[in-house]
Design a protein around this motif. Structure first.
Motif, mmCIF file in Angstrom:
data_model
loop_
_atom_site.group_PDB
_atom_site.id
_atom_site.type_symbol
_atom_site.label_atom_id
_atom_site.label_comp_id
_atom_site.label_asym_id
_atom_site.label_seq_id
_atom_site.Cartn_x
_atom_site.Cartn_y
_atom_site.Cartn_z
ATOM 1 N N LEU A 37 -4.539 4.026 9.014
ATOM 2 C CA LEU A 37 -3.908 4.941 8.352
ATOM 3 C C LEU A 37 -4.355 4.756 6.802
ATOM 4 O O LEU A 37 -4.088 3.242 6.725
ATOM 5 N N CYS A 38 -4.631 5.363 6.077
ATOM 6 C CA CYS A 38 -4.539 5.502 4.364
ATOM 7 C C CYS A 38 -3.454 6.090 4.062
ATOM 8 O O CYS A 38 -3.299 7.160 3.875
ATOM 9 N N ASP A 39 -2.380 4.795 3.384
ATOM 10 C CA ASP A 39 -0.766 5.287 2.431
ATOM 11 C C ASP A 39 -1.133 5.710 1.203
ATOM 12 O O ASP A 39 -1.799 3.874 0.155
ATOM 13 N N HIS A 40 -1.341 6.650 1.245
ATOM 14 C CA HIS A 40 -1.527 6.773 -0.488
ATOM 15 C C HIS A 40 0.691 6.837 -1.000
ATOM 16 O O HIS A 40 0.724 7.137 -2.524
ATOM 17 N N GLN A 86 6.136 -2.976 7.951
ATOM 18 C CA GLN A 86 5.653 -3.290 9.275
ATOM 19 C C GLN A 86 4.116 -3.402 8.917
ATOM 20 O O GLN A 86 3.145 -3.626 9.899
ATOM 21 N N GLY A 87 3.815 -2.118 8.222
ATOM 22 C CA GLY A 87 2.178 -2.188 7.698
ATOM 23 C C GLY A 87 1.774 -3.453 7.678
ATOM 24 O O GLY A 87 0.340 -3.409 7.690
ATOM 25 N N ASP A 88 2.578 -3.892 6.978
ATOM 26 C CA ASP A 88 1.696 -5.507 6.727
ATOM 27 C C ASP A 88 0.585 -6.471 7.631
ATOM 28 O O ASP A 88 -0.075 -7.135 7.555
ATOM 29 N N ALA A 89 1.155 -6.131 8.348
ATOM 30 C CA ALA A 89 0.699 -6.670 9.827
ATOM 31 C C ALA A 89 -0.192 -5.988 10.118
ATOM 32 O O ALA A 89 -0.616 -6.759 11.612
ATOM 33 N N PRO A 134 0.057 -9.232 -1.287
ATOM 34 C CA PRO A 134 -1.497 -9.159 -1.483
ATOM 35 C C PRO A 134 -2.298 -9.685 -0.412
ATOM 36 O O PRO A 134 -2.490 -10.076 0.362
ATOM 37 N N SER A 135 -3.445 -8.179 -0.561
ATOM 38 C CA SER A 135 -4.291 -7.718 0.840
ATOM 39 C C SER A 135 -5.454 -7.533 0.617
ATOM 40 O O SER A 135 -5.307 -6.633 -0.607
ATOM 41 N N PRO A 136 -6.530 -7.740 1.083
ATOM 42 C CA PRO A 136 -7.980 -6.414 1.370
ATOM 43 C C PRO A 136 -7.451 -5.065 1.270
ATOM 44 O O PRO A 136 -8.114 -4.100 1.266
ATOM 45 N N ARG A 137 -6.151 -4.760 2.400
ATOM 46 C CA ARG A 137 -6.580 -3.193 2.265
ATOM 47 C C ARG A 137 -5.037 -2.943 1.535
ATOM 48 O O ARG A 137 -4.496 -2.432 1.671
#
Length: 338
Positions: free
Chosen positions: A82-85, A92-95, A115-118
């Motif tokens: 999933l690529c969320d804009h 929930q997306g953090d994990a 912060p994350s590479p994602r």
């Protein structure tokens, strides 16, 4: 399923339909990615979206329903990337290792994940704004610069000095259309305004502030000419082709103005305030005005930059290759499927 072969689902803000020309730049970016990014199978977007052949719509009627829709997609398609804009609250997306976020707007308007590479940003300016707002550094997060479909923008005829002075964008107070109107009024020039959802559509303060439009028309009756939204590429190209100059008078710094890139791609003089992520894209090709946050000073500066733009010799239509939509899609592909 290997990451390299996983289907990709794009998530738009679901505030306006995804189209090649839309009321908001994020939806235009999502359309460009749906068309060019390999592996895209679905897009979460408003009904009425125009998606490329082979890409299915997951309809979401409004932004407020996005978190619910995302939960359903994650449950039904656990192998998908999933690529969320959208910037919607979805902790929930953090994990989730296949959940990627890219941010296009200021942090006060969206959910701020860890912060994350994602987690990616469309400009260093915006990435720094998130760091200041959240009190933690996002410096290690990638930059995913926007691009536009320059190939679809036909080169205009030779620019006429008496052509239109044009604003294209959302209709709201932060966009500074009143300053553009006043600068034009002082020069006896009309300002042609394209944007919002139209004078007969429902009003809202983000995309279609009709009260603001009414104020502009009442204050500058011989200056402001409202032409409604530009909802297809051909009409946008026609509007830009008639332009002597394109104004981007935003009070709030732009993270990246797609219409500025389109103007440069067409060789149209572009006037903008010298702040925000826009400076990271095409600053050498812009006519820049300092922004002080003081109305009279800013109108004067905007007008001086407008005068400079109207006097300047024509420039060739030339957008740097890295700001084309194909290059943008390659950046996303490298990020999502390393």
């Amino acid at each position: 399923m290997a990451l390299e072969t996983a289907p990709i689902i794009l998530v738009s803000p679901c505030s306006t339909p995804v189209r090649p020309a839309a009321a908001a730049g994020v939806e235009v970016v999502v359309h460009a990615l749906a068309r060019r990014l390999p592996g895209v199978t679905h897009v979460l977007a408003r009904p009425g979206s125009e998606l490329p052949a082979g890409v299915a719509l997951i309809p979401v009627p409004r932004h407020e329903r996005l978190a619910e829709a995302l939960s359903e997609v994650v449950a039904r398609r656990p192998a998908a990337i999933l690529c969320d804009h959208s910037g919607c609250p979805f902790p929930q997306g953090d994990a989730l290792p296949r959940f990627f976020r890219v941010f296009h707007v200021a942090p006060q308007y969206v959910y701020c994940p860890a912060p994350s590479p994602r987690v990616g940003f469309v400009s260093a300016f915006l990435r720094d704004a998130f760091s200041r707002h959240a009190g933690r550094s996002y410096a290690s997060c990638p930059l995913l610069r926007n691009g536009v479909d320059a190939a679809a923008l036909a080169r205009p005829q030779e620019r006429a000095a008496d052509g239109d002075i044009v604003y294209i964008g959302r209709l709201n107070r932060l966009k500074g259309v009143d300053m553009a109107a006043e600068a034009c009024a002082r020069r006896g020039r009309a300002l042609v305004v394209y944007g919002g959802h139209g004078a007969t559509a429902p009003a809202d303060i983000v995309f279609n502030d009709l009260a603001y439009l009414a104020e502009l028309r009442a204050r500058y009756p011989d200056v402001v000419r409202y032409e409604g939204p530009l909802d297809d590429v051909a009409r946008k190209v026609a509007a830009l082709s008639r332009a002597a100059c394109l104004l981007i008078p935003s009070r709030e710094p732009e993270s990246c103005s797609l219409v500025a890139l389109e103007g440069v791609a067409l060789g149209i003089p572009v006037v903008a305030f010298a702040h925000g992520g826009l400076l990271e894209y095409v600053a050498p090709r812009l006519h820049l005005a300092p922004y002080r946050g003081r109305h009279d000073d800013d109108v004067h500066a905007l007008g001086a930059a407008l005068d400079q733009a109207l006097r300047a010799p024509p420039r060739p239509a030339a957008l740097p290759p890295e700001l084309h939509a194909r290059a943008m899609a390659r950046r996303y592909q490298a990020w999502l499927t390393p």
